[in-house]
Design an enzyme around this catalytic site. Structure first.
Site, PDB file in Angstrom:
ATOM      1  N   ASP A  85       0.762  -1.367   0.040  1.00  0.00           N
ATOM      2  CA  ASP A  85       0.005   0.059   0.029  1.00  0.00           C
ATOM      3  C   ASP A  85       0.918   1.313  -0.191  1.00  0.00           C
ATOM      4  OD1 ASP A  85      -2.411   1.171   0.251  1.00  0.00           O
ATOM      5  OD2 ASP A  85      -2.746   0.791   1.984  1.00  0.00           O
ATOM      6  N   HIS A  86       0.276   2.496  -0.082  1.00  0.00           N
ATOM      7  CA  HIS A  86       0.862   3.686   0.035  1.00  0.00           C
ATOM      8  C   HIS A  86       2.284   3.992   0.132  1.00  0.00           C
ATOM      9  CE1 HIS A  86      -2.920   6.004  -0.230  1.00  0.00           C
ATOM     10  NE2 HIS A  86      -3.447   4.951   0.559  1.00  0.00           N
TER      11      HIS A  86
ATOM     12  N   GLU B  27      -3.174   8.275   7.086  1.00  0.00           N
ATOM     13  CA  GLU B  27      -2.933   6.827   7.028  1.00  0.00           C
ATOM     14  C   GLU B  27      -1.097   6.700   7.124  1.00  0.00           C
ATOM     15  OE1 GLU B  27      -4.320   2.720   5.315  1.00  0.00           O
ATOM     16  OE2 GLU B  27      -3.750   4.196   3.787  1.00  0.00           O
TER      17      GLU B  27
ATOM     18  N   HIS C  65      -9.221   8.781   4.388  1.00  0.00           N
ATOM     19  CA  HIS C  65      -8.724   7.685   5.115  1.00  0.00           C
ATOM     20  C   HIS C  65      -9.464   7.797   6.627  1.00  0.00           C
ATOM     21  CE1 HIS C  65      -5.246   7.178   2.460  1.00  0.00           C
ATOM     22  NE2 HIS C  65      -5.718   6.206   2.297  1.00  0.00           N
TER      23      HIS C  65
ATOM     24  N   HIS D 278      -9.835   4.048  -2.509  1.00  0.00           N
ATOM     25  CA  HIS D 278      -9.168   4.389  -1.184  1.00  0.00           C
ATOM     26  C   HIS D 278     -10.190   4.935  -0.299  1.00  0.00           C
ATOM     27  CE1 HIS D 278      -4.747   3.823  -2.185  1.00  0.00           C
ATOM     28  NE2 HIS D 278      -5.273   3.148  -3.255  1.00  0.00           N
TER      29      HIS D 278
ATOM     30  N   ASN E  14      -9.869  -0.682  -0.873  1.00  0.00           N
ATOM     31  CA  ASN E  14      -9.169  -0.714   0.304  1.00  0.00           C
ATOM     32  C   ASN E  14      -9.860  -1.114   1.413  1.00  0.00           C
ATOM     33  OD1 ASN E  14      -6.760  -0.572  -1.516  1.00  0.00           O
ATOM     34  ND2 ASN E  14      -5.929   0.924  -0.625  1.00  0.00           N
TER      35      ASN E  14
END
Length: 340
Positions: free
Chosen positions: A95-96, A169, A212, A249, A271
């Site tokens: 992820d990110h 996040e 998020h 997301h 996600n």
């Protein structure tokens, strides 16, 4: 089944788009949360995606090690063993990864997979995300071009983000402003810079108000129609219907109708992290409150070993999270779609 090969992963993404569903991509931070995700996918009869962020990988490596690549490799190796015991295909994803962590996370992992592929093995991960949301779009796409070339050579799908996901996040903070909404111009620039698959396959996290974390109703203003505008603009120029494979997301707390609308515009991956974190932790909290005199040696007593054995509350946590994964599969319409 073993971890999905690049060919199986490509087929998974193609099937999702053709049949109108999306895969939950479950963030994990440990072997136990991985097991919960696998169990949930199996119970839902859904293939799926398991992913680990930079912070999750650092955590998994151990508090005294704190090395992202070590944690990610450990997850992939462990998953390769345990996933074979489940009747579904699972792809592994990171992820990110922001710009300042590329050299310490994404690039080394791509190189590890490239070395494996050169020796006739499968890549370690099936996809990696480059998060260029904090840099200007031109720079984002310039870095993405190089990463896409590297990923293609290692038989890996790349994910990139245009626009900004709000909230926080793993230390990445996105402001809640107009940049939460990607534009057709952003998407056209992406297609021009990266192509539409001919230079290597990628999936696109285009933003439409995503944030998020989880918030009370009304706080997040999702506009799924933004995704349709993007697909229509690029599709008209290149003569393709829904040219992008899209990623959702910041979906925690989203209304079901918004999720389903996004899927109808070409979202193939969503996600899921905040909701499964809570589903994992809530049973542990219940256990501790219910068995407080067992997990604590109250007034000099001896407590109850069965109550403070980590396995006792770990099992309930795993079950709680796996049930939430099943719910995610149902929401995204992937339940019951596993490939044979």
């Amino acid at each position: 089944m073993p971890i999905a090969t690049p060919e199986i992963y490509a087929h998974m993404l193609d099937r999702a788009k053709q049949q109108g569903f999306a895969y939950p991509a479950i963030n994990v931070t440990s072997s136990q949360t991985l097991n919960a995700a696998l169990r949930g996918f199996a119970d839902a009869e859904s293939d799926g995606i398991v992913q680990i962020s930079t912070g999750g990988a650092e955590y998994l490596s151990g508090a005294s090690v704190k090395d992202m690549v070590t944690g990610a490799v450990a997850l992939a190796e462990f998953a390769g063993v345990v996933a074979a015991k489940y009747p579904v295909h699972v792809a592994l994803h990171t992820d990110h990864c922001p710009r300042d962590k590329l050299d310490g996370y994404m690039r080394p992992l791509i190189e590890l997979s490239a070395e494996r592929v050169a020796h006739g093995k499968e890549p370690l991960f099936q996809s990696h995300m480059w998060d260029g949301s904090a840099v200007p779009l031109a720079e984002n796409l310039d870095i993405a071009r190089d990463l896409l070339d590297r990923c293609a050579k290692a038989r890996i799908v790349m994910e990139l983000e245009i626009g900004v996901v709000g909230g926080e996040e793993d230390g990445i903070v996105g402001a809640i402003n107009e940049k939460l909404y990607s534009t057709p111009e952003d998407a056209l620039a992406t297609a021009e810079a990266l192509g539409l698959g001919e230079r290597g396959r990628y999936i696109l996290a285009a933003t439409f108000g995503n944030v998020h974390g989880v918030y009370k109703p009304g706080h997040v203003k999702l506009r799924p129609g933004v995704l349709k505008e993007i697909q229509d603009a690029v599709g008209a120029k290149y003569g393709k219907d829904k040219p992008f494979d899209l990623v959702f997301h910041g979906g925690s707390g989203s209304a079901l109708e918004e999720i389903r609308e996004a899927i109808s515009y070409g979202v193939v991956k969503m996600n899921v992290d905040t909701d499964t974190q809570y589903a994992f932790t809530r049973p542990i909290a219940a256990h501790m409150f219910t068995h407080y005199d067992g997990v604590l040696k109250v007034d000099g007593d001896v407590g109850d070993k069965k109550a403070y054995d980590p396995r006792s509350y770990g099992k309930t946590a795993e079950a709680g999270m796996s049930a939430r994964v099943v719910e995610a599969c149902q929401d995204l319409l992937s339940a019951g779609t596993q490939a044979g």
